[in-house]
Design a protein around this motif. Sequence first.
Motif, PDB file in Angstrom:
ATOM      1  N   ALA A   2       0.826  -1.205   0.000  1.00  0.00           N
ATOM      2  CA  ALA A   2       0.000   0.000   0.000  1.00  0.00           C
ATOM      3  C   ALA A   2       0.865   1.261   0.000  1.00  0.00           C
ATOM      4  N   GLN A   3       2.025   1.205   0.636  1.00  0.00           N
ATOM      5  CA  GLN A   3       2.910   2.375   0.667  1.00  0.00           C
ATOM      6  C   GLN A   3       3.637   2.563  -0.663  1.00  0.00           C
ATOM      7  N   THR A 163      -7.028   1.608  -5.675  1.00  0.00           N
ATOM      8  CA  THR A 163      -5.582   1.469  -5.503  1.00  0.00           C
ATOM      9  C   THR A 163      -4.869   2.426  -6.452  1.00  0.00           C
ATOM     10  N   SER A 164      -3.542   2.451  -6.359  1.00  0.00           N
ATOM     11  CA  SER A 164      -2.759   3.391  -7.176  1.00  0.00           C
ATOM     12  C   SER A 164      -1.446   2.752  -7.582  1.00  0.00           C
ATOM     13  N   GLY A 167       0.959   3.932  -4.799  1.00  0.00           N
ATOM     14  CA  GLY A 167       0.643   3.724  -3.390  1.00  0.00           C
ATOM     15  C   GLY A 167      -0.198   4.841  -2.799  1.00  0.00           C
ATOM     16  N   ILE A 168      -0.250   4.869  -1.492  1.00  0.00           N
ATOM     17  CA  ILE A 168      -1.065   5.855  -0.781  1.00  0.00           C
ATOM     18  C   ILE A 168      -0.680   7.272  -1.206  1.00  0.00           C
ATOM     19  N   LYS A 169      -1.673   8.052  -1.542  1.00  0.00           N
ATOM     20  CA  LYS A 169      -1.417   9.405  -2.072  1.00  0.00           C
ATOM     21  C   LYS A 169      -1.145  10.402  -0.943  1.00  0.00           C
ATOM     22  N   LYS A 179       5.117  10.073   3.980  1.00  0.00           N
ATOM     23  CA  LYS A 179       5.093   9.124   2.867  1.00  0.00           C
ATOM     24  C   LYS A 179       6.481   8.533   2.647  1.00  0.00           C
ATOM     25  N   TYR A 240      -3.791  -5.452  -0.966  1.00  0.00           N
ATOM     26  CA  TYR A 240      -3.876  -4.060  -1.423  1.00  0.00           C
ATOM     27  C   TYR A 240      -5.101  -3.856  -2.314  1.00  0.00           C
ATOM     28  N   ASP A 245      -5.862   2.135   0.252  1.00  0.00           N
ATOM     29  CA  ASP A 245      -5.090   2.963   1.181  1.00  0.00           C
ATOM     30  C   ASP A 245      -5.280   2.549   2.637  1.00  0.00           C
ATOM     31  N   HIS A 246      -6.328   1.795   2.916  1.00  0.00           N
ATOM     32  CA  HIS A 246      -6.609   1.404   4.299  1.00  0.00           C
ATOM     33  C   HIS A 246      -6.117  -0.008   4.607  1.00  0.00           C
TER      34      HIS A 246
END
Length: 420
Positions: A2-3, A163-164, A167-169, A179, A240, A245-246
Amino acid sequence: MAQLGWIAGIAIMIAFACISIYTYNLIADCYRYPHPVTGKRNYTYMQAVGAYLGGTMHVLCGLVLYVKLAGVTVGYTITTSTSLVAIKKAICFHYKGHEADCKFSNNPYMMAFGIVQIFLSLIPNFHKLTWLSTIAAITSFGYAFIGSGLSLAIVIQGKGEPTSISGIKIGPGLSAEDKMWNVFSAMGNIALASSFATVVYDIMDTLKSHPPENKQMKKANLLGITAMTILFLLCGGLGYAAFGDHTPGNILTGFGFYEPFWLVALGNVCIVIHIVGAYQLMAQPLFRVIEMGANIVWPHSTFINKEYSTKLGSVTFRFNLFRLIWRTVFVIVATIIAMAMPFFNEFLALLGAIGFWPLIVFFPIQMHIAQSHITRVSLKWCVLQLLSFVCFLVSVAAAVGSIHGIAKNINKYKIFQYKQ
């Protein structure tokens, strides 16, 4: 995952796996000295480092190795208590609803785990009980497949979170600085997951000489690390995809899913069973080196060397006062440290950072250079040193990130009063 996001997350897991396969093959080649097939056996990793690199490196290797082993016992205590609390929480949420206040202290579970480990630590030759490896393998696959399967079910049902690729924005809840620290800590977690250098020679000690041990171990490295990486990608990727993000640090204890509660509980039971034995496999080498050192320094001490026998029914038990006291004190201290600093992800990341570069990259590369007589400043020498330097930077970044995370959590935390 996720990171780091999809691209960096997958790339770093595969990169660490490739580096591990290469350097573990170098370790396998250094099992014998000076020739990988006809040389004399090195029965421990430290012994190999001493044979190829000399006494100073031998001492440094031992220092890093045993500090990491001691740290892993603390990490295992944290992990076990987290899973035991998660079992209780799963039952609580099932009967009282998902909004219920199901928070419990980890401390009683850490103390109970410590008491169990004290008794197990006193069993002679515990590390030679072959069924431990079988149980560890079964339970490892058990909790990995349960966590991945539950995550996959969420994705299939269309309930997965966004998701991205990165990772987490960064946003209101996450600064650019945080971050960066989280990314460093994530790399430490992946590094820890890739490390089993400390037991490579223990495995090779059980192999016959034909075919050569290094050839057998290279096949095992390829198969083992490939299977391990596939499991990591499944757990990390599906987790993920399900939670975005959670995503919790541990998908079986972070309660991204509550039902079926018995399956969540079973996954945590697998973790506990796995770690009960794994704790001893990591602690026994540390126990042995301290006891051997005490025997060398005080060879005539009755307290250190005398064995006593006692009978319980038809079973005869043998014990040694020094072993009894030292092992008990060690487990108690490890348990107290875990109770004082029960931060799962950050602590595991720190352990990964401490052990990754020296044990998995630096010592294997330097032993290979010495064994193969690679000319200094040649192309191959420069490439190997560049690989070592890059991995050193990754380890330093991961260590700094995890220490930052621990310091940040400690500021919000009342010692010995953590509830999960």
